[in-house]
Design a protein around this motif. Sequence first.
Motif, PDB file in Angstrom:
ATOM      1  N   VAL A 179      23.152   2.777  37.814  1.00 22.68           N
ATOM      2  CA  VAL A 179      24.677   2.507  36.976  1.00 22.68           C
ATOM      3  C   VAL A 179      25.566   3.799  38.602  1.00 22.68           C
ATOM      4  CG1 VAL A 179      24.057   4.848  37.065  1.00 22.68           C
ATOM      5  CG2 VAL A 179      25.975   4.126  35.340  1.00 22.68           C
ATOM      6  N   LEU A 221      30.111   2.491  33.944  1.00 24.29           N
ATOM      7  CA  LEU A 221      30.323   3.567  33.102  1.00 24.29           C
ATOM      8  C   LEU A 221      32.053   4.342  33.456  1.00 24.29           C
ATOM      9  CD1 LEU A 221      29.880   4.655  30.968  1.00 24.29           C
ATOM     10  CD2 LEU A 221      28.336   6.581  32.389  1.00 24.29           C
ATOM     11  N   ARG A 222      32.221   3.983  33.044  1.00 23.14           N
ATOM     12  CA  ARG A 222      33.955   5.266  33.177  1.00 23.14           C
ATOM     13  C   ARG A 222      33.563   6.810  31.642  1.00 23.14           C
ATOM     14  NH1 ARG A 222      38.090   1.534  34.484  1.00 23.14           N
ATOM     15  NH2 ARG A 222      38.610   3.552  35.119  1.00 23.14           N
ATOM     16  N   VAL A 223      34.377   7.470  33.000  1.00 25.17           N
ATOM     17  CA  VAL A 223      33.829   8.694  31.431  1.00 25.17           C
ATOM     18  C   VAL A 223      35.808   9.457  31.348  1.00 25.17           C
ATOM     19  CG1 VAL A 223      31.261   9.456  32.238  1.00 25.17           C
ATOM     20  CG2 VAL A 223      33.348  10.132  33.685  1.00 25.17           C
ATOM     21  N   SER A 236      37.803   7.336  34.322  1.00 25.32           N
ATOM     22  CA  SER A 236      39.311   7.349  33.863  1.00 25.32           C
ATOM     23  C   SER A 236      40.191   7.737  34.423  1.00 25.32           C
ATOM     24  CB  SER A 236      39.553   7.704  32.262  1.00 25.32           C
ATOM     25  OG  SER A 236      39.536   9.108  32.755  1.00 25.32           O
ATOM     26  N   ARG A 240      25.488  -1.196  35.542  1.00 22.74           N
ATOM     27  CA  ARG A 240      26.458  -0.605  34.802  1.00 22.74           C
ATOM     28  C   ARG A 240      26.879   0.152  35.563  1.00 22.74           C
ATOM     29  NH1 ARG A 240      26.016   1.363  29.695  1.00 22.74           N
ATOM     30  NH2 ARG A 240      23.924   2.893  30.932  1.00 22.74           N
ATOM     31  N   VAL A 242      28.983   5.317  38.336  1.00 20.77           N
ATOM     32  CA  VAL A 242      29.843   6.349  37.787  1.00 20.77           C
ATOM     33  C   VAL A 242      31.423   6.827  38.243  1.00 20.77           C
ATOM     34  CG1 VAL A 242      30.890   8.683  35.576  1.00 20.77           C
ATOM     35  CG2 VAL A 242      27.839   7.690  36.180  1.00 20.77           C
ATOM     36  N   PHE A 256      33.975  13.753  35.100  1.00 13.64           N
ATOM     37  CA  PHE A 256      33.686  13.549  36.349  1.00 13.64           C
ATOM     38  C   PHE A 256      33.597  14.105  37.557  1.00 13.64           C
ATOM     39  CE2 PHE A 256      34.316  11.584  40.355  1.00 13.64           C
ATOM     40  CZ  PHE A 256      33.698  10.530  40.403  1.00 13.64           C
TER      41      PHE A 256
END
Length: 295
Positions: free
Chosen positions: A168, A233-235, A173, A231, A170, A240
Amino acid sequence: MEAGRHDQKTPRRALVFGGSGQIGERVLAGLLADGWQVSAVSRAPRAPAPGLAWRQGDLSGDWQDACPFDAVFSCGPLDHFARWYAASGIAAPRVVAFGSTSVEVKEDSSEAAERDVARRLREAESLLFATARDRGAAATVLRPTLVYGAGRDVTLTAIARLASRAGVFVLPSGADGLRQPVHVQDLADAALQVPRHPDTAGRAYALGGGERLGYAEMVRRVLAALQPQPRLLRVPAPLFRTALALAHAAGRLRGMNAAALARMREPLVFDIGPAQRDFGYAPRPFLPTRDMFGL
């Protein structure tokens, strides 16, 4: 005489610094394929090859050679090369040196270390151009953007390897600032074209890739090249930043500072039109494959 025009009975001679680096190794290959006789400088002993002589040394001392060079190529740190060039007195009508778009990107950074990088690059360019003018030589600086393709860069390859291990990746946003990733072969091809074009003398050129895309889309394409595909993943940005602080406390991701995080939102794109006009620069779109990240 331009380095691209030469009496074919006498092989053109090039001196190359940084020839073992990700760009330099491709510059060497291109010079040899075009029939140049190349002297390449390396700190460690290396085996010679047809048309290629490795000389042990670095940019801390003078270069002594009985014969003049038609061109000097620098594919390593620009500040070290500019100082060496100014002190060496070497005779070569053509000089092509790689710098970085960081000279503009980091000029007003919130991080003092990054501002220092931009200052050193700017001063190195000025010194190189001034020295070349004094010697009647033609110098050109090439400023790449995000480099990829050899599995040795510190950004996209780092993303690919981290995502491959974790499964993954990260992103905060809002990390959608435009980017122009550029392949190492396109940079090497540019360096080899420059000496053929007199109008490039005394100029610096931004060398971005053939496509502008958002940061997140760039990462998506990196991940799509991997198998199994990690994957994305937007946080939320605050989450972040908290995770990044924890990583820093553990001694990880030191290169991802506050300024670098802020730049993920900024459009860092450059006009490659002058390079296209002056020496036919034609970079490829960003279509990465797994092998481009050394995986």
